[in-house]
Design an enzyme around this catalytic site. Structure first.
Site, PDB file in Angstrom:
ATOM      1  N   ASP A   7      -4.244 -12.529  25.317  1.00 36.20           N
ATOM      2  CA  ASP A   7      -3.952 -11.113  25.268  1.00 36.20           C
ATOM      3  C   ASP A   7      -4.286 -10.595  24.238  1.00 36.20           C
ATOM      4  O   ASP A   7      -4.606 -11.237  23.381  1.00 36.20           O
ATOM      5  CB  ASP A   7      -2.296 -11.061  25.593  1.00 36.20           C
ATOM      6  CG  ASP A   7      -2.059  -9.508  25.758  1.00 36.20           C
ATOM      7  OD1 ASP A   7      -2.487  -8.769  26.481  1.00 36.20           O
ATOM      8  OD2 ASP A   7      -0.856  -9.129  25.166  1.00 36.20           O
ATOM      9  N   SER A   8      -4.188  -9.255  24.080  1.00 37.89           N
ATOM     10  CA  SER A   8      -4.936  -8.372  23.044  1.00 37.89           C
ATOM     11  C   SER A   8      -3.858  -8.586  22.021  1.00 37.89           C
ATOM     12  O   SER A   8      -4.006  -8.444  20.569  1.00 37.89           O
ATOM     13  CB  SER A   8      -4.697  -6.815  23.536  1.00 37.89           C
ATOM     14  OG  SER A   8      -3.639  -6.574  23.668  1.00 37.89           O
ATOM     15  N   CYS A  70      -3.338  -9.989  30.379  1.00 35.66           N
ATOM     16  CA  CYS A  70      -3.488  -8.646  29.945  1.00 35.66           C
ATOM     17  C   CYS A  70      -4.334  -7.826  31.086  1.00 35.66           C
ATOM     18  O   CYS A  70      -5.458  -8.157  31.422  1.00 35.66           O
ATOM     19  CB  CYS A  70      -4.613  -8.722  28.616  1.00 35.66           C
ATOM     20  SG  CYS A  70      -5.109  -7.163  27.905  1.00 35.66           S
ATOM     21  N   GLU A 162       3.539  -3.705  19.112  1.00 36.31           N
ATOM     22  CA  GLU A 162       2.981  -4.640  18.029  1.00 36.31           C
ATOM     23  C   GLU A 162       3.366  -4.496  16.603  1.00 36.31           C
ATOM     24  O   GLU A 162       3.286  -5.391  16.118  1.00 36.31           O
ATOM     25  CB  GLU A 162       1.261  -4.356  18.107  1.00 36.31           C
ATOM     26  CG  GLU A 162       0.601  -4.872  19.398  1.00 36.31           C
ATOM     27  CD  GLU A 162       0.779  -6.340  19.502  1.00 36.31           C
ATOM     28  OE1 GLU A 162       0.083  -6.903  18.600  1.00 36.31           O
ATOM     29  OE2 GLU A 162       0.749  -6.950  20.639  1.00 36.31           O
ATOM     30  N   CYS A 194       1.101  -3.502  32.538  1.00 35.56           N
ATOM     31  CA  CYS A 194       0.719  -4.062  30.970  1.00 35.56           C
ATOM     32  C   CYS A 194       1.845  -5.243  30.663  1.00 35.56           C
ATOM     33  O   CYS A 194       3.137  -4.851  30.863  1.00 35.56           O
ATOM     34  CB  CYS A 194       0.983  -2.645  30.108  1.00 35.56           C
ATOM     35  SG  CYS A 194       0.755  -3.369  28.429  1.00 35.56           S
ATOM     36  N   HIS A 196       2.876  -6.046  27.899  1.00 35.84           N
ATOM     37  CA  HIS A 196       3.776  -5.739  26.852  1.00 35.84           C
ATOM     38  C   HIS A 196       4.928  -5.130  27.523  1.00 35.84           C
ATOM     39  O   HIS A 196       5.998  -5.353  26.824  1.00 35.84           O
ATOM     40  CB  HIS A 196       3.062  -4.782  25.886  1.00 35.84           C
ATOM     41  CG  HIS A 196       2.168  -5.149  25.003  1.00 35.84           C
ATOM     42  ND1 HIS A 196       0.949  -5.780  25.337  1.00 35.84           N
ATOM     43  CD2 HIS A 196       2.357  -5.497  23.676  1.00 35.84           C
ATOM     44  CE1 HIS A 196       0.438  -6.340  24.211  1.00 35.84           C
ATOM     45  NE2 HIS A 196       0.905  -5.966  23.248  1.00 35.84           N
TER      46      HIS A 196
HETATM   47  N1  DGL Z   1      -0.907  -6.434  27.183  1.00 34.64           N
HETATM   48  C1  DGL Z   1      -2.180  -5.636  27.445  1.00 34.64           C
HETATM   49  C2  DGL Z   1      -2.220  -5.109  28.882  1.00 34.64           C
HETATM   50  O1  DGL Z   1      -1.543  -5.841  29.634  1.00 34.64           O
HETATM   51  C3  DGL Z   1      -2.273  -4.542  26.556  1.00 34.64           C
HETATM   52  C4  DGL Z   1      -2.897  -3.671  26.239  1.00 34.64           C
HETATM   53  C5  DGL Z   1      -3.509  -3.079  24.914  1.00 34.64           C
HETATM   54  O2  DGL Z   1      -3.785  -3.896  23.995  1.00 34.64           O
HETATM   55  O3  DGL Z   1      -3.492  -1.929  24.904  1.00 34.64           O
HETATM   56  O4  DGL Z   1      -2.795  -4.284  29.485  1.00 34.64           O
END
Ligand code: DGL
Length: 269
Positions: A7-8, A70, A162, A194, A196
């Site tokens: 993930d990011s 992600c 974050e 998302c 998150h």
């Molecule tokens: N968790 C990512 C997603 O599902 C995150 C995104 C991001 O870094 O903006 O899209």
């Protein structure tokens, strides 16, 4: 033997957590590209380059299978990576399909023509990049007809999570839900598109009200991963488990420990 989870940042932990519960004997190597998060405000090419680098890093560490936990990377990079070809014995999979299969009442791999489903009005909450890709609507159109999807790009929520600013994250979620309800007053279901956002699931549910079914990806992805690994046991790979970040390991570890309510120690990627 480890499966890679990418993930990011911290959002993929919601998928990892569900996968660890469902598959307690499987090791997972988690990779958070925290230095470049959020991805959701980047352009598709940028997201593709960053995602490809991270996935190649996980393959190089012995993972055969990498899950893009992600949606932004799944929307902007997955198809291009698959089309450009992955090395022999390696795979990369995204998180959209299990969710859409659940929404459209399909079993895994059911490729029959699109048909009418019970849910007609769906709110989609996702990052700006996921919303503008329209990847969710495209995948849905393969499987269902007559579903009205209203998408809400939730700017700022990933940054706040974050940074650990949960008060800001809550306020932003409420205002994004209000914005969606102005466009679609009575959604039957809401998709947290998302990874998150399940960290804010209670706030979404409260703001949407008790009659809206809120769908998150954790358990759905874990179930489809279990099914996949049963059919492809060689995809377990030979890497070691652990947590890697391109950000500051101490800071990321503290946030992750807070979210998962157990000690998590990230190392530098
Ligand atoms: N968790 C990512 C997603 O599902 C995150 C995104 C991001 O870094 O903006 O899209």
């Amino acid at each position: 033997m480890a499966v890679g989870i990418f993930d990011s940042g911290l959002g993929g932990l919601t998928v990892l957590n569900a996968a660890q519960k469902r598959l307690p004997d499987v090791d997972f190597l988690y990779y958070a590209d925290s230095a470049h998060a959020p991805y959701g405000v980047r352009n598709a090419d940028d997201i593709y380059q960053l995602t490809r680098n991270a996935v190649q890093g996980l393959w190089a560490r012995g993972c055969n299978l990498v899950i893009l936990a992600c949606n932004t990377a799944s929307a902007a990079a997955l198809r291009r990576m698959q089309e450009e070809g992955v090395p022999e014995g390696k795979r990369v999979l995204g998180v959209f399909v299990p969710l859409i299969e659940a929404l459209t009442e399909r079993q895994w791999g059911d490729n029959s023509p699109p048909r009418e489903v019970a849910v007609k009005h769906v709110g989609l909450f996702a990052t700006p990049a996921t919303v503008s890709s329209r990847a969710f609507q495209r995948e849905l159109a393969f499987r269902a007809i007559g579903v009205d999807v209203e998408a809400q790009a939730c700017g700022g929520v990933v940054d706040a999570i974050e940074e650990g600013d949960m008060i800001l994250a809550e306020a932003l979620v409420r205002s994004h839900v209000d914005a969606l309800k102005r466009k679609m007053p009575e959604p039957q279901a809401a998709i947290l598109g998302c990874t998150h956002y399940p960290l804010m699931a209670e706030t979404f549910q409260q703001a949407l009200g008790p009659n809206v079914q809120v769908l998150s990806q954790g358990d759905l992805v874990a179930e489809s991963l279990a099914d996949y690994l049963q059919r492809h046991p060689n995809m377990l790979g030979d890497g070691a488990d652990g947590f890697l970040t391109t950000g500051k390991p101490g800071f990321v570890s503290d946030r992750a420990t807070q979210f998962l309510r157990r000690q998590i120690s990230f190392e530098a990627a």
